[in-house]
Design a protein around this motif. Structure first.
Motif: not given
Length: 485
Positions: A76, A410-411, A435-436
């Motif tokens: 990702e 992830h956000t 955010n992550g």
């Protein structure tokens, strides 16, 4: 008269004194006078083919390939496995571990330890012989020696010769290959802790940071020294596993063992000699190949020794000799002490079952820790300037700061709420987007009509919940103070 008798009694009770010499002999290390003090001799390992060496090589290829491939994998949009110490987070595909997740790392190390204990109790020191990095790198370095300098006898002859252009070229080529391979594997290893693509590019363009260059050079020299020069010294003198492995052995542990009853007495003979047993000889022809192929230089015929790493090289060498002589294989084999003595081997025994049960329990705890892990963390920080205050509307206010950490990659948008036995006025945002890997601080004030309760303090619970996944939520209790009533 009495005096004479007394003197006689004293003489009879007198203890004789014997002078003991105090001279101490100091044994100085001398290879000529005391061979046991002789310095380490170089071990020239002979190449051997067979089932166990094929298994060892294939396992080495697979795990070495995984070691070199894993840091290059992408997941990702980011490096799949990145143990970023500076950012204090470990990315392992979809899982991100933070310092707060130290328990998970502890479970991994405990599982590895008990898996090692279980394998050792069952099949001896096979970890050392097949998968230990020291052994894998040592055999790779020996492979370079064989390809450049030749077979065992050729290498011995080359070392005995005076220096020449050919000898210098072969030695230089060998050490160049050792250093090049050490540098490559060191770059790969450091690439687990810093972006590997950037590391390779910056290292060879001289743009890498000081710590990155230092780490790469340090591990390069360590690999070169351990696998090229020290080799068996690491296994026999430095590695602690060799010292305590015997605590896990018993008479039902499979180890590389020489069948003394079948092999003794040793002695050479021709292949056509079928009457060797009538001459008092055993199946061992005393060819010493089992010693020549041993990476630690021991003679397995002397019995179980802590230096043995159970690599099975002596088994393959002996089986090949037995095949050429027309004798049955297995003079050296993986077997147990009970089997050699004609007794049945107990595979399922209390020690092995104990290790297995503990290993299963630890694996279960590890799986539960991963399953129950919430990729979210919240800390409630109260206003230390004032526990409470009364605002212009006559309501009692308590101020909190919610420190929320998004432990995912992830956000995420989180919904904030509070629950209690009273109805509060919420002053502050009801949502926060992080955010992550980001940590955010959200100031919150709660206001309450002081006449709505007679209590001096109330139990309240803050809830942080992921907006698109109700299963990801975290609750934490705290106090709401109303002061003296």
């Amino acid at each position: 008269m009495q005096t004479a008798v007394s003197g006689s009694v004293v003489d009879q009770q007198k203890i004789d004194i014997k002078n003991i010499p105090v001279h101490v002999e100091v044994h100085t290390p001398s290879a000529n006078k005391a061979p046991e003090y002789a310095p380490r001799n170089r071990i020239y390992v002979r190449a051997v083919k067979g089932l166990h060496q094929a298994v060892r090589r294939y396992m080495g290829f697979v795990f070495m390939g995984l070691f070199m491939l894993l840091p290059w994998l992408q997941y990702e949009g980011h490096q799949a496995i990145l143990l970023d110490i500076t950012e204090q987070k470990f990315n392992i595909f979809a899982l991100t571990l933070w310092p707060q997740d130290f328990t998970i790392l502890a479970w991994i190390f405990i599982i590895a330890a008990y898996a090692l204990f279980f394998i050792t109790a069952f099949y001896g020191r096979v970890w050392c012989g097949y998968l230990c990095p020291q052994t894998v790198w040592t055999f790779i370095f020996i492979w370079f020696e064989e390809k450049i300098q030749g077979t065992r006898n050729q290498r011995m002859k080359l070392d005995a010769e005076p220096w020449s252009g050919v000898k210098f070229f072969k030695k230089a080529a060998t050490h160049f290959c050792w250093l090049a391979f050490s540098l490559l594997t060191s770059l790969i290893f450091v690439g687990y802790f810093t972006p590997v693509a950037d590391l390779f590019m910056q290292f060879f363009t001289l743009e890498a940071s000081f710590w990155a260059v230092t780490s790469v050079l340090f591990f390069t020299l360590c690999t070169y020294g351990n696998a090229g020069w020290m080799r068996e010294i690491m296994c026999t003198h430095i590695c602690p596993y060799a010292r305590f492995q015997s605590a896990m052995f018993d008479k039902d542990t499979f180890t590389v063992t020489y069948d003394e009853k079948r092999g003794e007495n040793r002695g050479p003979r021709s292949r056509k000699d079928k009457d060797y047993k009538e001459k008092g000889l055993g199946d061992c022809i005393d060819c010493n190949l089992c010693v020549h192929v041993c990476p630690t230089g021991i003679d397995i015929r002397n019995g179980l020794q802590y230096e043995c790493i159970n690599c099975g090289a002596c088994i393959d060498a002996c089986d090949d000799t037995m095949s050429k002589m027309g004798y049955p294989p297995g003079l050296i084999s993986y077997t147990t002490e009970h089997s050699l003595n004609g007794k049945p081997t107990r595979v399922l025994r209390p020690k092995l079952l104990g290790y297995l049960l503990v290993l299963l329990a630890v694996c279960t705890a590890f799986a539960w820790t991963l399953y129950s892990r919430v990729p979210l963390e919240m800390n409630i920080i109260r206003d230390r300037g004032a526990l409470f205050r009364t605002n212009n509307d006559g309501l009692v206010e308590n101020t909190y700061t919610l420190s929320i950490s998004n432990k995912s990659q992830h956000t995420v948008v989180f919904d904030l709420s509070v629950s209690a036995d009273a109805s509060f006025n919420w002053i502050g945002p009801h949502q926060v987007s992080l955010n992550g890997g980001e940590t955010g601080s959200v100031p919150i004030s709660l206001a309450l009509d002081p006449y709505s309760t007679k209590e001096r303090s109330l139990e309240i619970t803050f809830t942080v919940q992921q907006q698109d996944n109700a299963e990801v939520q975290l609750q934490q209790a705290t106090k709401f103070f109303l002061g003296n009533r």
